[in-house]
Design a protein around this motif. Structure first.
Motif, PDB file in Angstrom:
ATOM      1  N   ILE A  18      -0.002   0.444  16.340  1.00  0.00           N
ATOM      2  CA  ILE A  18       0.844   0.393  15.151  1.00  0.00           C
ATOM      3  C   ILE A  18       0.165   1.181  14.039  1.00  0.00           C
ATOM      4  CG2 ILE A  18      -0.138  -1.733  14.190  1.00  0.00           C
ATOM      5  CD1 ILE A  18       2.838  -2.576  13.699  1.00  0.00           C
ATOM      6  N   GLY A  19       0.935   1.674  13.100  1.00  0.00           N
ATOM      7  CA  GLY A  19       0.352   2.443  12.004  1.00  0.00           C
ATOM      8  C   GLY A  19       0.850   1.958  10.657  1.00  0.00           C
ATOM      9  N   HIS A  20       0.049   2.214   9.623  1.00  0.00           N
ATOM     10  CA  HIS A  20       0.458   1.891   8.262  1.00  0.00           C
ATOM     11  C   HIS A  20      -0.198   2.871   7.297  1.00  0.00           C
ATOM     12  CE1 HIS A  20      -3.349   0.005   6.914  1.00  0.00           C
ATOM     13  NE2 HIS A  20      -3.446  -0.365   8.172  1.00  0.00           N
ATOM     14  N   ARG A  21       0.437   3.056   6.167  1.00  0.00           N
ATOM     15  CA  ARG A  21      -0.111   3.953   5.151  1.00  0.00           C
ATOM     16  C   ARG A  21      -1.434   3.388   4.616  1.00  0.00           C
ATOM     17  NH1 ARG A  21       5.242   3.454   3.236  1.00  0.00           N
ATOM     18  NH2 ARG A  21       4.354   2.191   1.586  1.00  0.00           N
ATOM     19  N   PRO A  22      -2.383   4.244   4.296  1.00  0.00           N
ATOM     20  CA  PRO A  22      -3.686   3.785   3.804  1.00  0.00           C
ATOM     21  C   PRO A  22      -3.597   2.945   2.524  1.00  0.00           C
ATOM     22  CG  PRO A  22      -3.796   6.098   4.395  1.00  0.00           C
ATOM     23  CD  PRO A  22      -2.356   5.695   4.491  1.00  0.00           C
ATOM     24  N   ASP A  23      -2.587   3.206   1.688  1.00  0.00           N
ATOM     25  CA  ASP A  23      -2.476   2.451   0.437  1.00  0.00           C
ATOM     26  C   ASP A  23      -1.780   1.102   0.615  1.00  0.00           C
ATOM     27  OD1 ASP A  23      -0.029   3.664   0.970  1.00  0.00           O
ATOM     28  OD2 ASP A  23       0.462   3.944  -1.141  1.00  0.00           O
ATOM     29  N   ASN A  24      -1.318   0.790   1.820  1.00  0.00           N
ATOM     30  CA  ASN A  24      -0.654  -0.481   2.075  1.00  0.00           C
ATOM     31  C   ASN A  24      -1.685  -1.496   2.581  1.00  0.00           C
ATOM     32  OD1 ASN A  24       1.014  -2.590   2.735  1.00  0.00           O
ATOM     33  ND2 ASN A  24       2.526  -1.333   3.799  1.00  0.00           N
ATOM     34  N   MET A  25      -2.467  -2.010   1.648  1.00  0.00           N
ATOM     35  CA  MET A  25      -3.548  -2.937   1.997  1.00  0.00           C
ATOM     36  C   MET A  25      -3.016  -4.269   2.518  1.00  0.00           C
ATOM     37  SD  MET A  25      -6.010  -0.965   1.538  1.00  0.00           S
ATOM     38  CE  MET A  25      -7.337  -2.090   1.852  1.00  0.00           C
ATOM     39  N   ILE A  26      -1.845  -4.685   2.072  1.00  0.00           N
ATOM     40  CA  ILE A  26      -1.268  -5.946   2.551  1.00  0.00           C
ATOM     41  C   ILE A  26      -0.980  -5.845   4.046  1.00  0.00           C
ATOM     42  CG2 ILE A  26       0.736  -7.475   2.403  1.00  0.00           C
ATOM     43  CD1 ILE A  26       0.794  -6.810  -0.629  1.00  0.00           C
ATOM     44  N   ALA A  27      -0.385  -4.741   4.468  1.00  0.00           N
ATOM     45  CA  ALA A  27      -0.117  -4.546   5.904  1.00  0.00           C
ATOM     46  C   ALA A  27      -1.423  -4.497   6.679  1.00  0.00           C
ATOM     47  CB  ALA A  27       0.681  -3.275   6.129  1.00  0.00           C
ATOM     48  N   GLY A  28      -2.413  -3.791   6.158  1.00  0.00           N
ATOM     49  CA  GLY A  28      -3.703  -3.697   6.830  1.00  0.00           C
ATOM     50  C   GLY A  28      -4.341  -5.057   7.046  1.00  0.00           C
ATOM     51  N   ARG A  29      -4.311  -5.901   6.022  1.00  0.00           N
ATOM     52  CA  ARG A  29      -4.898  -7.249   6.145  1.00  0.00           C
ATOM     53  C   ARG A  29      -4.108  -8.113   7.122  1.00  0.00           C
ATOM     54  NH1 ARG A  29      -5.959  -6.397   0.551  1.00  0.00           N
ATOM     55  NH2 ARG A  29      -4.046  -7.478  -0.043  1.00  0.00           N
ATOM     56  N   MET A  30      -2.779  -7.981   7.101  1.00  0.00           N
ATOM     57  CA  MET A  30      -1.953  -8.761   8.015  1.00  0.00           C
ATOM     58  C   MET A  30      -2.242  -8.370   9.462  1.00  0.00           C
ATOM     59  SD  MET A  30       2.180  -8.997   8.506  1.00  0.00           S
ATOM     60  CE  MET A  30       2.282  -7.384   9.274  1.00  0.00           C
ATOM     61  N   TYR A  31      -2.292  -7.058   9.740  1.00  0.00           N
ATOM     62  CA  TYR A  31      -2.578  -6.609  11.101  1.00  0.00           C
ATOM     63  C   TYR A  31      -3.968  -7.051  11.542  1.00  0.00           C
ATOM     64  CZ  TYR A  31       1.594  -3.719  10.544  1.00  0.00           C
ATOM     65  OH  TYR A  31       2.868  -3.279  10.331  1.00  0.00           O
ATOM     66  N   GLU A  32      -4.955  -6.984  10.651  1.00  0.00           N
ATOM     67  CA  GLU A  32      -6.308  -7.460  10.989  1.00  0.00           C
ATOM     68  C   GLU A  32      -6.289  -8.943  11.324  1.00  0.00           C
ATOM     69  OE1 GLU A  32      -8.988  -6.472   7.840  1.00  0.00           O
ATOM     70  OE2 GLU A  32      -8.855  -4.321   8.240  1.00  0.00           O
ATOM     71  N   ALA A  33      -5.531  -9.724  10.555  1.00  0.00           N
ATOM     72  CA  ALA A  33      -5.446 -11.165  10.808  1.00  0.00           C
ATOM     73  C   ALA A  33      -4.827 -11.463  12.172  1.00  0.00           C
ATOM     74  CB  ALA A  33      -4.641 -11.847   9.710  1.00  0.00           C
ATOM     75  N   LEU A  34      -3.974 -10.560  12.653  1.00  0.00           N
ATOM     76  CA  LEU A  34      -3.354 -10.731  13.963  1.00  0.00           C
ATOM     77  C   LEU A  34      -4.207 -10.177  15.099  1.00  0.00           C
ATOM     78  CD1 LEU A  34       0.305  -9.812  12.988  1.00  0.00           C
ATOM     79  CD2 LEU A  34      -0.528 -12.072  13.664  1.00  0.00           C
ATOM     80  N   GLY A  35      -5.341  -9.568  14.758  1.00  0.00           N
ATOM     81  CA  GLY A  35      -6.256  -9.073  15.783  1.00  0.00           C
ATOM     82  C   GLY A  35      -6.241  -7.576  16.000  1.00  0.00           C
ATOM     83  N   PHE A  36      -5.425  -6.835  15.244  1.00  0.00           N
ATOM     84  CA  PHE A  36      -5.391  -5.384  15.376  1.00  0.00           C
ATOM     85  C   PHE A  36      -6.670  -4.788  14.800  1.00  0.00           C
ATOM     86  CE2 PHE A  36      -0.944  -6.363  15.749  1.00  0.00           C
ATOM     87  CZ  PHE A  36      -0.392  -5.358  16.524  1.00  0.00           C
ATOM     88  N   LEU A  37      -7.260  -3.847  15.501  1.00  0.00           N
ATOM     89  CA  LEU A  37      -8.464  -3.166  15.049  1.00  0.00           C
ATOM     90  C   LEU A  37      -8.118  -1.740  14.653  1.00  0.00           C
ATOM     91  CD1 LEU A  37     -10.920  -4.319  17.849  1.00  0.00           C
ATOM     92  CD2 LEU A  37     -10.602  -5.322  15.575  1.00  0.00           C
ATOM     93  N   ALA A  38      -8.697  -1.269  13.563  1.00  0.00           N
ATOM     94  CA  ALA A  38      -8.468   0.107  13.119  1.00  0.00           C
ATOM     95  C   ALA A  38      -9.164   1.058  14.085  1.00  0.00           C
ATOM     96  CB  ALA A  38      -8.987   0.307  11.701  1.00  0.00           C
TER      97      ALA A  38
END
Length: 54
Positions: A18-38
């Protein structure tokens, strides 16, 4: 999102990308909480995250 992950797991999917814009920190934190790794990969300016299901 967790239901989608379960559905994909039940369908023998082994990895979700999955991808998200770098400035979308909320999406980044949500994906990390679900186990997604950058990953180190950036596609069309989006941070790519991966989740290994099995």
């Amino acid at each position: 999102m967790e239901t989608l992950i379960q559905l994909m797991s039940d369908s023998n999917c082994t990895r979700i990308m999955i991808g998200h814009r770098p400035d979308n920190m909320i999406a980044g934190r949500m994906y990390e909480a679900l186990g997604f790794l950058a990953s180190e990969e950036v596609i069309d300016g989006e941070i790519v995250r991966l989740l290994q299901i099995s």
